[in-house]
Each structure stands twice: as C-alpha cells, then as structure tokens.
Design an enzyme around this catalytic site. Structure first.
Site, PDB file in Angstrom:
ATOM      1  N   ASP A 141      12.040  -5.632  -5.154  1.00  0.00           N
ATOM      2  CA  ASP A 141      12.375  -5.877  -6.617  1.00  0.00           C
ATOM      3  C   ASP A 141      11.407  -7.209  -6.974  1.00  0.00           C
ATOM      4  O   ASP A 141      10.636  -7.431  -8.171  1.00  0.00           O
ATOM      5  CB  ASP A 141      13.315  -4.996  -7.376  1.00  0.00           C
ATOM      6  CG  ASP A 141      13.554  -3.713  -7.000  1.00  0.00           C
ATOM      7  OD1 ASP A 141      11.958  -3.120  -6.805  1.00  0.00           O
ATOM      8  OD2 ASP A 141      14.439  -3.132  -7.586  1.00  0.00           O
ATOM      9  N   LYS A 192      20.693   1.651  -7.197  1.00  0.00           N
ATOM     10  CA  LYS A 192      20.013   0.858  -7.002  1.00  0.00           C
ATOM     11  C   LYS A 192      21.523   0.197  -6.508  1.00  0.00           C
ATOM     12  O   LYS A 192      21.123  -0.827  -5.525  1.00  0.00           O
ATOM     13  CB  LYS A 192      19.019  -0.118  -7.674  1.00  0.00           C
ATOM     14  CG  LYS A 192      17.889   0.383  -7.963  1.00  0.00           C
ATOM     15  CD  LYS A 192      17.305  -0.403  -8.468  1.00  0.00           C
ATOM     16  CE  LYS A 192      15.786  -0.400  -8.062  1.00  0.00           C
ATOM     17  NZ  LYS A 192      14.564  -0.840  -9.147  1.00  0.00           N
TER      18      LYS A 192
END
Length: 286
Positions: A110, A74
């Site tokens: 997210d 990420k």
C-alpha cells in the site's frame, strides 16, 4: 509463455465492486499465466470480521498462492501470519499475504502504491504541512509514504485518538525527527495546512459521504483520496468544484496491485499497461 497456475484472492468487506479481479487476470493473460482472482467478501458471506482466521484457513486449504487483504482486516490479519516482510513489520499492517511452503508471509504494498501515485499525480505541490484522516491499516501505510514523499509535518486525525497518537509516535521514531502529530481539531489544523490525505472508508459505496465539513476546503488545498470505488468520491468532487488539485485513489490501487502480482507469481507485470486497463475499467463502470 509461462504455464504455471495461480489462484489468488481478496479478503475484506463490501468488495463486490472491486476491479482487482479484472486488473490481475487481464495482466496475467498478457503474460501467459493461468490466473484466477477470487473475492472472499465478508459482507457477501454474512460473516463478521472475526471470521478472518477461517478465511485464511480456507484459502490455504484450497491451494491459493496468496490473497490481498483490505478493510477491515489489514491490521488484525498480522496475528494470523507466520512471517512479515520488513515493510509489513515496520507498518504493522498487511495488504498482501503470500502462501508458500506452508508459511503465511505478510507484505505491505500500500505505501508504495500511494507513493508512486502521489509522485506522478501531485509532483509539485506544497509539502510543508498536510492533514491525514485515518490511522487504520491503510492510514499507517499512507503516513509512511507521506513522510518519504517529503511532507514535513503530518497532522493525524482518527476517531480513535489513541490510534492517531500511536501512529504519530511511530513515525517520529522511525524517521528520527519531529514529522507527525496527533490532532483533535481538523478544522483549525486544515486552515494552516497545504493539503489533505483521506485514508478512511468514507466515500466508498458502502460508506457514502464526505469525511470533513465541506466548508473547510479552500482552493489552495490539494486533496488525495485512497478510495477508488467510486474513482471520483464525493470528497474529490467537492474539492474539484472548489478549485483544489486532486488525486484519485485509482493510481494507488494499480501500483499496489502490480507489486502484489509480482509477489504472488514471481513475474514482474507491466504497471503502465495495468494503469491503462484500470482507466478502461473505470470508464466502463460510469
């Protein structure tokens, strides 16, 4: 009916149990889209995390509309992208890459996923002080959401103390107030905290275990986990036995997936329908 075709993926390690393919593809079917969701699993392909640039080249070459990004990529993926959305730039972490007109555009859904899940699942808990475990790619997004949710002080622990300190500094600057601090001693800090947010891979099937000393949890604590495979992690099972209010990571998965789906297709999915489908998938997997 929309007859456009979309081929998307998920890049990460140990993702064979992911429910994202079924979640995305079923929603696409409901919306009349031709949609394929493929797993590009570093572990399955026996590749190191450093193979990420090759996988990005591969999906570009194969005409993907984009890819979700998960652990451990990420943050490292940022260096290989053309552009970043405002959220991704602010957080320094990406979980969704859209491929469009020769560009690789990084997004972060997210934080929104965690925000919506917490808002629905723990709407009335005490928020004066919480402990966050993990300051990696998921942790930075969850930390942002935590402050937006009204948590007044977030104490951040990470195995890399410098990473925890950097995240705390970023939050204090971003929100223009003292709202985060790095910690070294989870035990002492959790004793005075209202709740615990877990944002590390511990508890996943490939990383079994509990991230803290079980004796630290008290019934007055609330516990939020971002791991969703399994849906009830060892941490949540322990917390439930102690009488804690708990929040599984499934809701975060659904809401971040719905936002990513819209980025890939330009079509807004039905998040509530996706939530119901996710629950069915979880029941079937038990």
């Amino acid at each position: 009916m929309d007859h456009r075709k979309f081929h998307v993926g998920l890049i990460g390690a140990d993702i064979q149990m992911s429910k994202s393919p079924a979640l995305h593809e079923t929603e696409a079917y409901q919306l009349g889209l031709e949609y394929r969701y493929e797993l590009l699993d570093l572990a399955e392909r026996d590749l190191p995390a450093s193979a990420l640039p090759d996988l990005l080249d591969e999906i570009e070459r194969r005409g993907f509309a984009g890819s979700n990004i998960t652990h451990p990529c990420k943050q490292t993926v940022v260096a290989h992208l053309t552009d970043l959305s405002e959220d991704a730039q602010m957080l320094g972490a990406v979980n969704t890459v859209v491929l469009r007109n020769g560009k690789r555009i990084g997004h972060n859904t997210d934080w929104y996923g965690f925000y919506k899940n917490f808002e629905r699942g723990l709407p009335d808990v005490a928020k004066a002080h919480a402990v966050l475990l993990g300051a990696g790619g998921a942790g930075v997004a969850v930390a942002h959401a935590a402050i937006k949710l009204g948590i007044e002080m977030l104490s951040i622990f990470d195995q890399d103390a410098n990473r925890a300190a950097a995240l705390a500094d970023q939050l204090n600057q971003r929100f223009s107030k003292s709202c985060a601090q790095p910690i070294r001693d989870v035990s002492a800090t959790l004793a005075s905290a209202d709740g615990l947010i877990h944002a590390t891979p511990t508890g996943m099937r490939s990383h079994p275990g509990i991230p803290i000393d079980p004796g630290l949890l008290q019934s007055r604590h609330w516990v939020a986990d971002i791991v969703y495979m399994p849906l009830v992690t060892e941490l949540l099972a322990l917390a439930g036995k102690k009488g804690c209010r708990t929040l599984p990571g499934g809701g975060m998965t659904v809401f971040q997936a719905a936002a990513a789906f819209e980025l890939f297709t330009g079509v807004q999915p039905d998040a509530e329908r996706m939530s119901r489908h996710f629950e069915e998938l979880c029941r079937a997997a038990v």
